[in-house]
Design a protein around this motif. Structure first.
Motif, PDB file in Angstrom:
ATOM      1  N   TYR A   1       0.820  -1.219   0.000  1.00 20.56           N
ATOM      2  CA  TYR A   1       0.000   0.000   0.000  1.00 20.56           C
ATOM      3  C   TYR A   1       0.855   1.270   0.000  1.00 20.56           C
ATOM      4  O   TYR A   1       0.446   2.290  -0.560  1.00 20.56           O
ATOM      5  CB  TYR A   1      -0.978   0.002   1.179  1.00 20.56           C
ATOM      6  CG  TYR A   1      -2.102  -1.007   1.041  1.00 20.56           C
ATOM      7  CD1 TYR A   1      -2.797  -1.151  -0.159  1.00 20.56           C
ATOM      8  CD2 TYR A   1      -2.486  -1.797   2.113  1.00 20.56           C
ATOM      9  CE1 TYR A   1      -3.826  -2.071  -0.288  1.00 20.56           C
ATOM     10  CE2 TYR A   1      -3.527  -2.711   2.008  1.00 20.56           C
ATOM     11  CZ  TYR A   1      -4.191  -2.847   0.797  1.00 20.56           C
ATOM     12  OH  TYR A   1      -5.218  -3.751   0.681  1.00 20.56           O
ATOM     13  N   ALA A   2       2.036   1.217   0.604  1.00 20.60           N
ATOM     14  CA  ALA A   2       2.938   2.379   0.485  1.00 20.60           C
ATOM     15  C   ALA A   2       3.249   2.623  -0.995  1.00 20.60           C
ATOM     16  O   ALA A   2       3.289   3.775  -1.442  1.00 20.60           O
ATOM     17  CB  ALA A   2       4.217   2.150   1.286  1.00 20.60           C
ATOM     18  N   GLY A   3       3.431   1.547  -1.745  1.00 21.35           N
ATOM     19  CA  GLY A   3       3.662   1.668  -3.191  1.00 21.35           C
ATOM     20  C   GLY A   3       2.462   2.252  -3.902  1.00 21.35           C
ATOM     21  O   GLY A   3       2.591   3.095  -4.803  1.00 21.35           O
ATOM     22  N   LYS A   4       1.264   1.839  -3.506  1.00 21.33           N
ATOM     23  CA  LYS A   4       0.039   2.375  -4.115  1.00 21.33           C
ATOM     24  C   LYS A   4      -0.107   3.874  -3.820  1.00 21.33           C
ATOM     25  O   LYS A   4      -0.496   4.659  -4.699  1.00 21.33           O
ATOM     26  CB  LYS A   4      -1.188   1.634  -3.569  1.00 21.33           C
ATOM     27  CG  LYS A   4      -1.321   0.214  -4.039  1.00 21.33           C
ATOM     28  CD  LYS A   4      -1.761   0.174  -5.481  1.00 21.33           C
ATOM     29  CE  LYS A   4      -1.495  -1.189  -6.110  1.00 21.33           C
ATOM     30  NZ  LYS A   4      -1.493  -1.132  -7.579  1.00 21.33           N
ATOM     31  N   VAL A   5       0.171   4.266  -2.590  1.00 19.30           N
ATOM     32  CA  VAL A   5       0.040   5.678  -2.223  1.00 19.30           C
ATOM     33  C   VAL A   5       1.130   6.504  -2.931  1.00 19.30           C
ATOM     34  O   VAL A   5       0.865   7.607  -3.415  1.00 19.30           O
ATOM     35  CB  VAL A   5       0.096   5.859  -0.692  1.00 19.30           C
ATOM     36  CG1 VAL A   5       0.089   7.335  -0.319  1.00 19.30           C
ATOM     37  CG2 VAL A   5      -1.092   5.146  -0.034  1.00 19.30           C
ATOM     38  N   TYR A   6       2.338   5.932  -2.992  1.00 14.75           N
ATOM     39  CA  TYR A   6       3.407   6.590  -3.776  1.00 14.75           C
ATOM     40  C   TYR A   6       2.917   6.832  -5.200  1.00 14.75           C
ATOM     41  O   TYR A   6       3.051   7.941  -5.732  1.00 14.75           O
ATOM     42  CB  TYR A   6       4.679   5.724  -3.795  1.00 14.75           C
ATOM     43  CG  TYR A   6       5.698   6.269  -4.760  1.00 14.75           C
ATOM     44  CD1 TYR A   6       6.648   7.194  -4.358  1.00 14.75           C
ATOM     45  CD2 TYR A   6       5.672   5.894  -6.104  1.00 14.75           C
ATOM     46  CE1 TYR A   6       7.547   7.740  -5.264  1.00 14.75           C
ATOM     47  CE2 TYR A   6       6.558   6.427  -7.016  1.00 14.75           C
ATOM     48  CZ  TYR A   6       7.497   7.350  -6.598  1.00 14.75           C
ATOM     49  OH  TYR A   6       8.370   7.885  -7.504  1.00 14.75           O
ATOM     50  N   ASP A   7       2.343   5.782  -5.828  1.00 15.19           N
ATOM     51  CA  ASP A   7       1.876   5.887  -7.224  1.00 15.19           C
ATOM     52  C   ASP A   7       0.810   6.974  -7.364  1.00 15.19           C
ATOM     53  O   ASP A   7       0.802   7.710  -8.355  1.00 15.19           O
ATOM     54  CB  ASP A   7       1.289   4.554  -7.692  1.00 15.19           C
ATOM     55  CG  ASP A   7       2.352   3.490  -7.914  1.00 15.19           C
ATOM     56  OD1 ASP A   7       3.553   3.834  -7.989  1.00 15.19           O
ATOM     57  OD2 ASP A   7       1.969   2.304  -8.007  1.00 15.19           O
ATOM     58  N   TYR A   8      -0.083   7.062  -6.385  1.00 10.55           N
ATOM     59  CA  TYR A   8      -1.140   8.078  -6.447  1.00 10.55           C
ATOM     60  C   TYR A   8      -0.517   9.475  -6.496  1.00 10.55           C
ATOM     61  O   TYR A   8      -0.840  10.275  -7.384  1.00 10.55           O
ATOM     62  CB  TYR A   8      -2.067   7.947  -5.233  1.00 10.55           C
ATOM     63  CG  TYR A   8      -3.070   9.073  -5.118  1.00 10.55           C
ATOM     64  CD1 TYR A   8      -4.276   9.052  -5.795  1.00 10.55           C
ATOM     65  CD2 TYR A   8      -2.785  10.186  -4.320  1.00 10.55           C
ATOM     66  CE1 TYR A   8      -5.182  10.086  -5.699  1.00 10.55           C
ATOM     67  CE2 TYR A   8      -3.688  11.228  -4.207  1.00 10.55           C
ATOM     68  CZ  TYR A   8      -4.886  11.187  -4.900  1.00 10.55           C
ATOM     69  OH  TYR A   8      -5.775  12.226  -4.801  1.00 10.55           O
TER      70      TYR A   8
ATOM     71  N   SER B   1       7.444  10.992  -3.901  1.00  7.37           N
ATOM     72  CA  SER B   1       7.503  10.668  -2.480  1.00  7.37           C
ATOM     73  C   SER B   1       7.031  11.835  -1.616  1.00  7.37           C
ATOM     74  O   SER B   1       6.649  12.887  -2.121  1.00  7.37           O
ATOM     75  CB  SER B   1       8.902  10.213  -2.071  1.00  7.37           C
ATOM     76  OG  SER B   1       8.890   9.646  -0.772  1.00  7.37           O
ATOM     77  N   PHE B   2       7.071  11.648  -0.303  1.00  6.41           N
ATOM     78  CA  PHE B   2       6.481  12.633   0.610  1.00  6.41           C
ATOM     79  C   PHE B   2       7.156  13.990   0.528  1.00  6.41           C
ATOM     80  O   PHE B   2       6.528  15.017   0.732  1.00  6.41           O
ATOM     81  CB  PHE B   2       6.494  12.100   2.054  1.00  6.41           C
ATOM     82  CG  PHE B   2       7.874  11.893   2.627  1.00  6.41           C
ATOM     83  CD1 PHE B   2       8.512  12.893   3.336  1.00  6.41           C
ATOM     84  CD2 PHE B   2       8.536  10.680   2.423  1.00  6.41           C
ATOM     85  CE1 PHE B   2       9.779  12.699   3.852  1.00  6.41           C
ATOM     86  CE2 PHE B   2       9.800  10.481   2.940  1.00  6.41           C
ATOM     87  CZ  PHE B   2      10.435  11.498   3.653  1.00  6.41           C
ATOM     88  N   ASP B   3       8.451  13.982   0.227  1.00  4.09           N
ATOM     89  CA  ASP B   3       9.199  15.240   0.221  1.00  4.09           C
ATOM     90  C   ASP B   3       9.342  15.840  -1.173  1.00  4.09           C
ATOM     91  O   ASP B   3       9.947  16.904  -1.320  1.00  4.09           O
ATOM     92  CB  ASP B   3      10.582  15.038   0.853  1.00  4.09           C
ATOM     93  CG  ASP B   3      11.421  14.035   0.093  1.00  4.09           C
ATOM     94  OD1 ASP B   3      10.889  13.343  -0.814  1.00  4.09           O
ATOM     95  OD2 ASP B   3      12.621  13.939   0.392  1.00  4.09           O
ATOM     96  N   GLY B   4       8.794  15.172  -2.176  1.00  2.74           N
ATOM     97  CA  GLY B   4       8.938  15.656  -3.541  1.00  2.74           C
ATOM     98  C   GLY B   4      10.335  15.447  -4.085  1.00  2.74           C
ATOM     99  O   GLY B   4      10.659  15.898  -5.185  1.00  2.74           O
TER     100      GLY B   4
END
Ligand code: ASN
Ligand code: ZN
Ligand code: CA
Ligand code: CA
Length: 303
Positions: free
Chosen positions: A79-86, A95-98
């Protein structure tokens, strides 16, 4: 086989099979996904029921992550991969920091721990006590919520108390819903396994879980940093009303622009209304979309 990236799979918290991007090193397979265009990787470790972070990697001798204690880790990395993809596919945010930094998760945190959190550096998931929660990484919206805390920290920087804190919480819930795109509930997949149809929070009906849904019911309290997980019900309801009128795609764009362009650390609810309105105007002009956002915030008593 040679050391390096490998494909595999595993079973998640709810027993469902999912493919995994693994890494083989020294005869062990790691939950270590090198397939994204990041500077770092997406990896998952274990706290082994303690509280030391980030903890060691959780490894397997083969590519099938099918043991009981691997399920929470399978979902955390998947799911971290899914959220990254979103965030990457929808907004070009790496990623979170751009900046494509490593997305690290640790599962099996503490004993019977009924929570999950972003600690400023990584995501952390408890196993739950088996009654209130099962392992919290089993819920994609929980992972979307926690990872959005990291995005907020690096963008709007909403201070985690009072109205700015409730907005911080609400952004995490709204993106949890926008990322999964299936319902307006948060945490339903891992909450109270013995009770069906409930959830931790609802954006469409905050009152069902003890949250206010209108400014007239704002809760003044010194607990929970000024009720950040309570008063988030008010902007959450505005989020629901926005998504219900405009759909996932337009709402995502409006909320992301508000979060990354207009909200500031001390923003109040009225500032969030203004930020969403300005974002809507930037993206779509002063028409249907702008009026839908105005109506959403009107209905929760925020002017
Ligand atoms: N799960 C909670 C949250 O992400 C943990 C906390 O209170 N920060 O909001
Ligand atoms: Zn939160
Ligand atoms: Ca949900
Ligand atoms: Ca339940």
């Amino acid at each position: 086989a040679y050391d390096g990236p490998a494909s595999g799979g595993g079973y998640g918290v709810l027993g469902d099979y999912k493919p995994l991007n693994l890494y083989l090193s020294g005869g062990y397979y790691y939950l270590y996904d090198t397939t994204k265009p990041m500077n770092g990787v997406i990896e998952t470790r274990t706290a082994q029921n303690g509280q030391t972070l980030p903890g060691p990697y959780l490894v397997d001798r083969d590519t099938n992550f099918n043991s009981n204690d691997e399920a929470a880790a399978v979902d955390a990395n998947y799911y971290a991969g899914k959220v990254y993809d979103y965030y990457y596919n929808k907004f070009g945010r790496n990623s979170f920091d751009g900046n494509g930094s490593t997305l690290r998760s640790t599962v099996h945190y503490g004993y019977n721990y009924n929570n999950a959190f972003w600690n400023g550096q990584q995501m952390v998931y408890g196993d739950g006590d088996g009654r209130t929660f099962i392992p919290l990484s089993g819920s994609e919206d929980v992972i979307g919520h926690e990872l959005t805390h990291a995005v907020t920290e690096r963008t709007a920087g909403l201070e985690y108390h009072d109205q700015s804190g409730a907005l911080n919480e609400s952004m995490s819930d709204v993106f949890g819903v926008l990322i999964t795109g299936d319902d307006y509930l948060i945490g339903e997949d891992v909450y109270t396994p013995g009770v069906s149809g409930d959830a931790l929070r609802s954006l469409s009906n905050p009152e069902r879980y003890g949250q206010p849904a209108n400014m007239s019911d704002y809760v003044y309290t010194s607990s929970d940093n000024g009720g950040v997980h309570t008063n988030s019900g008010i902007p959450n309801k505005a989020g629901y009303l926005t998504i219900n009128q405009l759909g996932l795609d337009k709402s995502s764009k409006i909320y992301y622009r508000a979060l990354t362009h207009y909200l500031t650390p001390t923003a109040q609810f009225s500032d969030a209304r203004a930020a969403c309105l300005q974002a809507a105007a930037d993206l779509y002009g002063y028409g249907t979309e702008y009026n839908a956002v105005a109506s959403a915030w009107d209905q929760v008593g925020v002017n």
